[in-house]
Design a protein around this motif. Sequence first.
Motif, PDB file in Angstrom:
ATOM      1  N   LEU A   1       0.853  -1.048  -0.102  1.00 19.05           N
ATOM      2  CA  LEU A   1      -0.024   0.196  -0.124  1.00 19.05           C
ATOM      3  C   LEU A   1       0.892   1.119  -0.039  1.00 19.05           C
ATOM      4  O   LEU A   1       0.514   2.244  -0.231  1.00 19.05           O
ATOM      5  N   LEU A   2       2.198   1.187   0.412  1.00 18.73           N
ATOM      6  CA  LEU A   2       2.819   2.329   0.228  1.00 18.73           C
ATOM      7  C   LEU A   2       3.711   2.569  -0.891  1.00 18.73           C
ATOM      8  O   LEU A   2       4.295   3.581  -0.783  1.00 18.73           O
ATOM      9  N   PHE A   3       3.214   1.637  -1.874  1.00 21.41           N
ATOM     10  CA  PHE A   3       3.945   1.823  -3.272  1.00 21.41           C
ATOM     11  C   PHE A   3       3.693   3.344  -3.758  1.00 21.41           C
ATOM     12  O   PHE A   3       4.762   4.030  -4.026  1.00 21.41           O
ATOM     13  N   PRO A   4       2.665   4.033  -3.938  1.00 23.30           N
ATOM     14  CA  PRO A   4       2.742   5.243  -4.393  1.00 23.30           C
ATOM     15  C   PRO A   4       3.163   6.082  -3.418  1.00 23.30           C
ATOM     16  O   PRO A   4       3.782   7.338  -3.816  1.00 23.30           O
ATOM     17  N   CYS A   5       2.975   5.938  -2.209  1.00 27.82           N
ATOM     18  CA  CYS A   5       3.321   7.166  -1.017  1.00 27.82           C
ATOM     19  C   CYS A   5       4.707   7.088  -0.868  1.00 27.82           C
ATOM     20  O   CYS A   5       5.237   8.289  -1.096  1.00 27.82           O
TER      21      CYS A   5
ATOM     22  N   GLY B   1       6.451  -8.589   7.164  1.00 27.92           N
ATOM     23  CA  GLY B   1       5.129  -8.978   7.925  1.00 27.92           C
ATOM     24  C   GLY B   1       4.647  -7.606   8.778  1.00 27.92           C
ATOM     25  O   GLY B   1       3.440  -7.691   9.249  1.00 27.92           O
ATOM     26  N   ALA B   2       5.377  -6.656   9.051  1.00 25.67           N
ATOM     27  CA  ALA B   2       4.991  -5.447   9.753  1.00 25.67           C
ATOM     28  C   ALA B   2       3.660  -4.796   8.957  1.00 25.67           C
ATOM     29  O   ALA B   2       3.672  -4.781   7.618  1.00 25.67           O
ATOM     30  N   ILE B   3       2.853  -4.332   9.582  1.00 27.77           N
ATOM     31  CA  ILE B   3       1.645  -3.893   8.716  1.00 27.77           C
ATOM     32  C   ILE B   3       1.758  -2.290   8.347  1.00 27.77           C
ATOM     33  O   ILE B   3       2.277  -1.696   9.259  1.00 27.77           O
ATOM     34  N   ASP B   4       1.628  -2.262   7.132  1.00 26.22           N
ATOM     35  CA  ASP B   4       1.755  -0.877   6.537  1.00 26.22           C
ATOM     36  C   ASP B   4       0.541  -0.056   6.808  1.00 26.22           C
ATOM     37  O   ASP B   4      -0.562  -0.343   6.605  1.00 26.22           O
ATOM     38  N   THR B   5       0.538   1.237   7.456  1.00 26.37           N
ATOM     39  CA  THR B   5      -0.389   1.968   7.823  1.00 26.37           C
ATOM     40  C   THR B   5       0.173   3.492   7.273  1.00 26.37           C
ATOM     41  O   THR B   5       1.313   3.652   6.669  1.00 26.37           O
ATOM     42  N   PRO B   6      -0.917   4.215   7.214  1.00 22.67           N
ATOM     43  CA  PRO B   6      -0.562   5.528   6.665  1.00 22.67           C
ATOM     44  C   PRO B   6       0.745   6.510   7.584  1.00 22.67           C
ATOM     45  O   PRO B   6       1.018   7.381   7.265  1.00 22.67           O
TER      46      PRO B   6
ATOM     47  N   PHE C   1       9.545  11.044   6.703  1.00 24.18           N
ATOM     48  CA  PHE C   1       7.992  11.401   5.982  1.00 24.18           C
ATOM     49  C   PHE C   1       7.030  10.142   6.247  1.00 24.18           C
ATOM     50  O   PHE C   1       7.583   9.008   6.357  1.00 24.18           O
ATOM     51  N   THR C   2       5.567  10.518   6.283  1.00 26.94           N
ATOM     52  CA  THR C   2       4.882   9.364   6.483  1.00 26.94           C
ATOM     53  C   THR C   2       4.023   9.596   5.122  1.00 26.94           C
ATOM     54  O   THR C   2       4.001  10.640   4.596  1.00 26.94           O
ATOM     55  N   SER C   3       2.998   8.685   4.882  1.00 23.30           N
ATOM     56  CA  SER C   3       1.989   8.775   3.785  1.00 23.30           C
ATOM     57  C   SER C   3       1.167   9.842   4.351  1.00 23.30           C
ATOM     58  O   SER C   3       1.012  10.630   3.242  1.00 23.30           O
ATOM     59  N   ASN C   4       0.931  10.146   5.406  1.00 22.56           N
ATOM     60  CA  ASN C   4       0.024  11.229   5.573  1.00 22.56           C
ATOM     61  C   ASN C   4       0.572  12.455   5.238  1.00 22.56           C
ATOM     62  O   ASN C   4      -0.166  13.417   4.771  1.00 22.56           O
ATOM     63  N   ASP C   5       1.982  12.744   5.784  1.00 21.86           N
ATOM     64  CA  ASP C   5       2.474  13.751   5.169  1.00 21.86           C
ATOM     65  C   ASP C   5       2.584  14.203   3.530  1.00 21.86           C
ATOM     66  O   ASP C   5       2.518  15.535   3.366  1.00 21.86           O
ATOM     67  N   VAL C   6       2.345  13.190   2.659  1.00 18.22           N
ATOM     68  CA  VAL C   6       2.529  13.656   1.437  1.00 18.22           C
ATOM     69  C   VAL C   6       1.011  13.299   0.852  1.00 18.22           C
ATOM     70  O   VAL C   6       1.061  13.452  -0.444  1.00 18.22           O
TER      71      VAL C   6
END
Length: 548
Positions: free
Chosen positions: A91-95, A375-380, A396-401
């Motif tokens: 899920l982090l691919f685009p972020c 195995g770590a869960i990807d979150t924003p 950076f986190t996904s929320n930042d971008v």
Amino acid sequence: MGTYAITGIKAGATTDSKPLRLEVDSWYPTTKYEVQHSLFLWALRFLQNRHPSEKLSYYKIAGIHGSPYEPWDEDTSAKTEDEGYCTHDSLLFPCWHRPYVLLFETVSQQVLYEIMENEVITKLPENRRKVWHDAAATFRLPYWDWAEKKQRGDSVVYDVPLIAKHARIEVYNLKDGSTKVMIDNPMYKFTMPDGLVMGSYGVEDVEDGTMAIPFSKSVGTSRWALYEPESSQSWEEGEVDNEMAANALATHKWYKGENLPLAEMTYRLFLPEYIKSFAQFATTKYNTVHDPTGYLNLEFIHNNVHNWTGGTDKYIGHMTEVPVAAFDPIFFMHHCNVDRQFAIWQALNEDSADNWFEREDEQLPDNGTWSIEKGAIDTPDTPLAPFHKDTQATYFTSNDVKDWMKWGYSYPELQPWLPKYKQDGVFNKDLYTQDIRDQLQKLYSSPEVKHAPADVIINVEYKRFALGGIPYTLYFFLGDEKELVQYQEPLYTHPNLHGQDVPIPQDDPFVKVRVYHQAATDSTHRFQPGRYSQLKRATRGKVGGFSE
Ligand SMILES: N[C@@H](Cc1ccc(O)cc1)C(=O)O
């Protein structure tokens, strides 16, 4: 000194509007942007010439993505063996790729300013200085819209950007800022500044199937270069065949079998009939909560473009292989387009409850990267290492971008500040989103696409080890079974082939594929409900089961 703060480019941005990242062919060679072309091409050359040991060298920035497997701008050790920082099938691919492209853009502009201040500005006549300053301030990285066909002579075709086409390219001479010179084109390939092989600073060979591809021996990057032992010398120097890349984009051999042209595939990414949530849109990662139409995603299309740009089979290029893809300078314009598609999807889905990945049932375990444990869960809130927002080591986190405009840029389709979206003086969201949809339709859709909701998707599940571990390929056809039996040519050339899958041994004994058939592009391929049962009969029994 602190960490390197990726700020994005502030110059030229106001609270209301942002300078645009433009489609690369509308930027180069358009004379209006002539000064910017020269500044950018020089900046990229200077960046590529920085020593591979420098943190802000091209080599080190490209190396963040995969190989060499080492920390960048932080002091860490690997959470997962033999992995770089990039997040794929996640899920982090685009972020994650958003600050990565921003890093490249920010550093490029810093170099471009350095060149302007140190090399040219003093040599320019007073009345030209403003032009050069403005060109530098409003620079934003152009994107390569590979799904938009380009005018080439009398034809309209998929193609690589004009700026990346030739080994040599014309720019302004820095000695006077007005005459022109030819230089080695830094968008054609990256060549090691000291002539040493990339392995001298840590790039490793890449195992692909049965073969170790000797990327450690590369001095320059390649696209579609024939790799055979006797041609290895020129391959190592870096060979580029852009014609082959353009041909691959046009014939679009999707490796998992979907058979739509690239433009229509891209168009479907934005249709709510297909994709309803960010989790579906973002990644190839399989999630059981997705409904059957959500098979398509941004990462899947992006993967194919990597392979078509780099080369497949006996043609080997950097773009095809995750560990070294970012060494080809076209990578950043490709990912700039991925970022644009991400932003367009966000703008269209801003009001949807599923426009991000906050819900736990949508969050999935990561496959593991340099900074993320398997195995770590990807979150924003997962840190997008190694990218820092400031000099104090804040990741950076996904929320930042999530809001890209905060980082000083937008795209041609995404200009909510334009007066045409105002009704009675106030911004009207419906006008804006309808206009985005109209633009997408103009760019990517052909009349057939009107039938998109009528596409037929067949989900197939079969046993991976049906032949006791012997590898096999499954071909999916729609049509008359007898015709197939009589067919003399290799099956993959059959006109009614609608998908193929090669089960690669993995832990899961079952393979799930989605055979996809577009309705109504071509009458000979048209799906007829009565024939569906023949597909069933053709597969049942032979490979141990078939279910819809
Ligand atoms: N080779 C990858 C595609 C890819 C290549 C490079 C990348 O950086 C990312 C994805 C695949 O087939 O799935």
